[in-house]
Design a protein around this motif. Structure first.
Motif, PDB file in Angstrom:
ATOM      1  N   GLU A 219      18.259  22.622  11.975  1.00 24.90           N
ATOM      2  CA  GLU A 219      18.276  22.621  10.508  1.00 24.90           C
ATOM      3  C   GLU A 219      19.159  23.735   9.958  1.00 24.90           C
ATOM      4  O   GLU A 219      19.968  23.517   9.038  1.00 24.90           O
ATOM      5  N   GLN A 220      19.043  24.928  10.526  1.00 22.41           N
ATOM      6  CA  GLN A 220      19.852  26.044  10.040  1.00 22.41           C
ATOM      7  C   GLN A 220      21.330  25.864  10.372  1.00 22.41           C
ATOM      8  O   GLN A 220      22.205  26.174   9.553  1.00 22.41           O
ATOM      9  N   LEU A 221      21.610  25.345  11.549  1.00 25.03           N
ATOM     10  CA  LEU A 221      23.003  25.100  11.923  1.00 25.03           C
ATOM     11  C   LEU A 221      23.609  23.999  11.058  1.00 25.03           C
ATOM     12  O   LEU A 221      24.787  24.056  10.699  1.00 25.03           O
ATOM     13  N   ASP A 222      22.814  23.013  10.730  1.00 22.75           N
ATOM     14  CA  ASP A 222      23.292  21.900   9.908  1.00 22.75           C
ATOM     15  C   ASP A 222      23.676  22.375   8.507  1.00 22.75           C
ATOM     16  O   ASP A 222      24.662  21.909   7.925  1.00 22.75           O
ATOM     17  N   GLN A 223      22.931  23.321   7.990  1.00 21.73           N
ATOM     18  CA  GLN A 223      23.209  23.823   6.646  1.00 21.73           C
ATOM     19  C   GLN A 223      24.523  24.586   6.588  1.00 21.73           C
ATOM     20  O   GLN A 223      25.171  24.649   5.553  1.00 21.73           O
ATOM     21  N   GLY A 224      24.927  25.155   7.721  1.00 23.00           N
ATOM     22  CA  GLY A 224      26.139  25.957   7.733  1.00 23.00           C
ATOM     23  C   GLY A 224      27.422  25.157   7.668  1.00 23.00           C
ATOM     24  O   GLY A 224      28.479  25.705   7.375  1.00 23.00           O
ATOM     25  N   GLU A 225      27.360  23.869   7.970  1.00 20.02           N
ATOM     26  CA  GLU A 225      28.519  22.971   7.879  1.00 20.02           C
ATOM     27  C   GLU A 225      29.626  23.283   8.890  1.00 20.02           C
ATOM     28  O   GLU A 225      30.711  22.709   8.830  1.00 20.02           O
ATOM     29  N   ALA A 226      29.382  24.205   9.821  1.00 21.23           N
ATOM     30  CA  ALA A 226      30.439  24.587  10.758  1.00 21.23           C
ATOM     31  C   ALA A 226      30.481  23.684  11.981  1.00 21.23           C
ATOM     32  O   ALA A 226      31.510  23.555  12.636  1.00 21.23           O
ATOM     33  N   TYR A 227      29.328  23.044  12.284  1.00 20.38           N
ATOM     34  CA  TYR A 227      29.216  22.317  13.534  1.00 20.38           C
ATOM     35  C   TYR A 227      28.944  20.827  13.348  1.00 20.38           C
ATOM     36  O   TYR A 227      28.266  20.422  12.400  1.00 20.38           O
ATOM     37  N   GLU A 228      29.471  20.056  14.277  1.00 18.05           N
ATOM     38  CA  GLU A 228      29.005  18.693  14.487  1.00 18.05           C
ATOM     39  C   GLU A 228      28.040  18.805  15.657  1.00 18.05           C
ATOM     40  O   GLU A 228      28.438  19.197  16.765  1.00 18.05           O
ATOM     41  N   ILE A 229      26.789  18.516  15.434  1.00 18.81           N
ATOM     42  CA  ILE A 229      25.755  18.716  16.447  1.00 18.81           C
ATOM     43  C   ILE A 229      25.491  17.394  17.161  1.00 18.81           C
ATOM     44  O   ILE A 229      25.080  16.407  16.543  1.00 18.81           O
ATOM     45  N   LEU A 230      25.747  17.378  18.461  1.00 21.96           N
ATOM     46  CA  LEU A 230      25.627  16.168  19.267  1.00 21.96           C
ATOM     47  C   LEU A 230      24.426  16.302  20.192  1.00 21.96           C
ATOM     48  O   LEU A 230      24.361  17.230  21.011  1.00 21.96           O
ATOM     49  N   LEU A 231      23.463  15.399  20.064  1.00 18.79           N
ATOM     50  CA  LEU A 231      22.210  15.484  20.810  1.00 18.79           C
ATOM     51  C   LEU A 231      22.267  14.635  22.067  1.00 18.79           C
ATOM     52  O   LEU A 231      22.645  13.457  22.022  1.00 18.79           O
ATOM     53  N   PHE A 232      21.845  15.231  23.193  1.00 21.01           N
ATOM     54  CA  PHE A 232      21.873  14.543  24.485  1.00 21.01           C
ATOM     55  C   PHE A 232      20.464  14.416  25.048  1.00 21.01           C
ATOM     56  O   PHE A 232      19.642  15.320  24.911  1.00 21.01           O
ATOM     57  N   GLY A 233      20.218  13.300  25.699  1.00 18.37           N
ATOM     58  CA  GLY A 233      18.919  13.076  26.335  1.00 18.37           C
ATOM     59  C   GLY A 233      18.915  11.722  27.016  1.00 18.37           C
ATOM     60  O   GLY A 233      19.953  11.065  27.135  1.00 18.37           O
ATOM     61  N   GLY A 234      17.753  11.295  27.462  1.00 16.07           N
ATOM     62  CA  GLY A 234      17.659  10.000  28.125  1.00 16.07           C
ATOM     63  C   GLY A 234      16.221   9.517  28.149  1.00 16.07           C
ATOM     64  O   GLY A 234      15.280  10.309  28.030  1.00 16.07           O
ATOM     65  N   ILE A 346      10.763  32.875  22.295  1.00 15.69           N
ATOM     66  CA  ILE A 346      12.199  32.821  21.982  1.00 15.69           C
ATOM     67  C   ILE A 346      12.327  32.367  20.526  1.00 15.69           C
ATOM     68  O   ILE A 346      11.981  31.229  20.183  1.00 15.69           O
ATOM     69  N   LYS A 347      12.799  33.222  19.678  1.00 13.32           N
ATOM     70  CA  LYS A 347      12.873  32.910  18.249  1.00 13.32           C
ATOM     71  C   LYS A 347      14.109  32.055  17.939  1.00 13.32           C
ATOM     72  O   LYS A 347      15.183  32.264  18.522  1.00 13.32           O
ATOM     73  N   PRO A 348      13.989  31.096  17.024  1.00 13.20           N
ATOM     74  CA  PRO A 348      15.151  30.290  16.618  1.00 13.20           C
ATOM     75  C   PRO A 348      16.342  31.150  16.191  1.00 13.20           C
ATOM     76  O   PRO A 348      17.484  30.810  16.468  1.00 13.20           O
ATOM     77  N   GLU A 349      16.057  32.277  15.541  1.00  8.43           N
ATOM     78  CA  GLU A 349      17.140  33.157  15.084  1.00  8.43           C
ATOM     79  C   GLU A 349      17.948  33.708  16.274  1.00  8.43           C
ATOM     80  O   GLU A 349      19.169  33.898  16.178  1.00  8.43           O
ATOM     81  N   THR A 350      17.264  33.952  17.378  1.00  6.75           N
ATOM     82  CA  THR A 350      17.941  34.443  18.584  1.00  6.75           C
ATOM     83  C   THR A 350      18.894  33.399  19.126  1.00  6.75           C
ATOM     84  O   THR A 350      20.025  33.708  19.536  1.00  6.75           O
ATOM     85  N   VAL A 351      18.449  32.150  19.114  1.00  2.00           N
ATOM     86  CA  VAL A 351      19.271  31.045  19.604  1.00  2.00           C
ATOM     87  C   VAL A 351      20.487  30.853  18.691  1.00  2.00           C
ATOM     88  O   VAL A 351      21.625  30.698  19.175  1.00  2.00           O
ATOM     89  N   ILE A 352      20.264  30.851  17.400  1.00  2.00           N
ATOM     90  CA  ILE A 352      21.347  30.658  16.431  1.00  2.00           C
ATOM     91  C   ILE A 352      22.384  31.768  16.535  1.00  2.00           C
ATOM     92  O   ILE A 352      23.593  31.526  16.496  1.00  2.00           O
ATOM     93  N   GLU A 353      21.906  32.997  16.703  1.00  2.00           N
ATOM     94  CA  GLU A 353      22.817  34.133  16.833  1.00  2.00           C
ATOM     95  C   GLU A 353      23.707  33.972  18.064  1.00  2.00           C
ATOM     96  O   GLU A 353      24.918  34.249  18.008  1.00  2.00           O
ATOM     97  N   ALA A 354      23.118  33.509  19.151  1.00  2.00           N
ATOM     98  CA  ALA A 354      23.895  33.318  20.384  1.00  2.00           C
ATOM     99  C   ALA A 354      24.968  32.253  20.208  1.00  2.00           C
ATOM    100  O   ALA A 354      26.096  32.379  20.689  1.00  2.00           O
ATOM    101  N   ILE A 355      24.608  31.180  19.499  1.00  2.74           N
ATOM    102  CA  ILE A 355      25.569  30.103  19.257  1.00  2.74           C
ATOM    103  C   ILE A 355      26.714  30.583  18.374  1.00  2.74           C
ATOM    104  O   ILE A 355      27.885  30.367  18.660  1.00  2.74           O
ATOM    105  N   ASN A 356      26.361  31.258  17.288  1.00  3.06           N
ATOM    106  CA  ASN A 356      27.393  31.746  16.372  1.00  3.06           C
ATOM    107  C   ASN A 356      28.293  32.777  17.039  1.00  3.06           C
ATOM    108  O   ASN A 356      29.490  32.868  16.724  1.00  3.06           O
ATOM    109  N   LYS A 357      27.751  33.532  17.981  1.00  5.27           N
ATOM    110  CA  LYS A 357      28.518  34.531  18.693  1.00  5.27           C
ATOM    111  C   LYS A 357      29.620  33.884  19.518  1.00  5.27           C
ATOM    112  O   LYS A 357      30.727  34.425  19.661  1.00  5.27           O
ATOM    113  N   LEU A 358      29.357  32.686  20.053  1.00  7.94           N
ATOM    114  CA  LEU A 358      30.372  31.961  20.811  1.00  7.94           C
ATOM    115  C   LEU A 358      31.506  31.493  19.906  1.00  7.94           C
ATOM    116  O   LEU A 358      32.607  31.267  20.378  1.00  7.94           O
TER     117      LEU A 358
END
Length: 358
Positions: A219-234, A346-358
């Motif tokens: 949800e937070q990444l989607d609001q930023g408009e920077a990413y196309e988020i592609l979901l994988f699974g099976g 593991i907080k969502p903010e930690t995950v988001i920070e790691a992604i944005n850092k890349l």
């Protein structure tokens, strides 16, 4: 078979212009199969005059596309190659290819039976040392030996070295990105945003980041408009869950169930980054050199399953001070009482920070 016939068959590789023909055995699982790829790429670069045949399941064949002079032989372990008699038939088929040596990267009951059949014909077999004693010491709750173990990639390379083919993984190079198919372009609408893959599932629940927290990340990444988020699974259950997430956010696309496995791999190879559990999708992304962030539960990178070429800072771990028994198992199948919710630390903010850092 007479000795003269053996010589003819083993000279088949020579007649094709190769010095030798190595059979590589790795039947499953997907992540473990994917981890063979960087090793085989490096082997190919160092030993272009050695032919490689990989024995694995038919579904996994696209994983090896792009590696020259490598063929995949399908192991039909539920059909014609089932049981001892089926494996005897399989060994005969493989010997007919002119195999000169065998690298068993699996070391399970099936490959052990095959080993005996090859040994009877004088074909050298080297099997992977899985380091079971070291891993037991790493995962026990008392007197734990908490240290980095040899990686699976290194263990694979050790097998080839024992066969007489040292593999220097420092010399590995990643392939160029492959062209996207019309099916991929249609699904992604050829978005020009950063492509972020997210694979939120794993075989065991203990390795799965809580879905409600993953939704917060999305949800937070989607609001930023920077990413196309592609979901994988099976699997139907996972696809239904991902479709539900897809329907709620404008920059989210569920890939699961919409592409062939071959096209899905091409899409993964073109990602800008991947967020995954300690699971097969992490290794699929890493084998293409895609920056891969992994989330860990009761398992730990020290067991040797860190995705290839990824620095440790891309592994996000739970609170190890609070859950000091981690890792409790190698595969995530053993969860002590009170360790069911380790990934909630593991907080969502930690995950988001790691992604944005890349």
């Amino acid at each position: 078979m007479s000795k003269s016939k053996n010589i003819v068959k083993n000279n088949k590789a020579l007649s094709e212009g190769f010095d030798a023909h190595v059979l590589v055995i790795r039947l499953s699982a997907m992540g473990d199969v994917a981890m063979t790829v960087p090793v085989l790429r490096t082997f190919r670069a160092q030993y272009p005059n050695v032919k490689i045949t990989v024995l694995t399941r038919k579904f996994f064949e696209p994983i090896f596309s792009g590696i020259d002079n490598l063929e995949v032989y399908h192991a039909d372990v539920e059909g014609k190659h089932k049981g001892v008699f089926g494996l005897s038939k399989l060994s005969k088929e493989l010997r007919g290819l002119g195999i000169t040596a065998v690298a068993d990267l699996h070391n399970v009951l099936r490959s052990n039976i095959l080993k005996k059949f090859f040994a009877l014909r004088g074909i050298k077999v080297v099997q992977i040392d899985k380091g079971r004693a070291e891993k037991k010491a790493l995962t026990r709750s008392v007197n734990k030996e908490f240290k980095q173990l040899k990686t699976t990639h290194e263990r694979y390379a050790d097998v080839f070295e024992a066969l007489g083919y040292p593999v220097d993984l420092e010399r590995h190079t990643f392939p160029e990105k492959t062209a996207l198919t019309p099916e991929i372009l249609k699904l992604t609408e050829n978005s020009t945003k950063k492509w972020l893959g997210i694979a939120p599932f794993a075989q065991y629940e203990s390795k799965v980041y809580p879905l409600e927290l993953m939704v917060e990340v999305i949800e937070q990444l989607d609001q930023g408009e920077a990413y196309e988020i592609l979901l994988f699974g099976g699997g139907k259950k996972e696809i239904d869950l991902l479709n539900n997430i897809d329907s709620k956010y404008k920059n989210v696309i569920n890939v699961a169930g919409k592409l062939s496995f071959e096209d899905e791999l091409k899409l993964i190879g073109n990602l800008d980054a991947m967020l995954s559990m300690d699971s097969g999708n992490a290794h699929l992304a890493a084998m293409y050199g895609v920056p891969t962030i992994t989330l860990w539960g009761v398992t730990h990178p020290f067991a040797g399953f860190m995705p290839f070429g990824q620095p440790m800072e891309r592994a996000i771990l739970p609170n190890l001070a609070k859950y000091e028994q981690i890792p409790t198992s190698i595969y995530g199948n053993k969860v002590p009482a009170g360790y069911e919710k380790v990934m909630h630390t593991i907080k969502p903010e930690t995950v988001i920070e790691a992604i944005n850092k890349l």
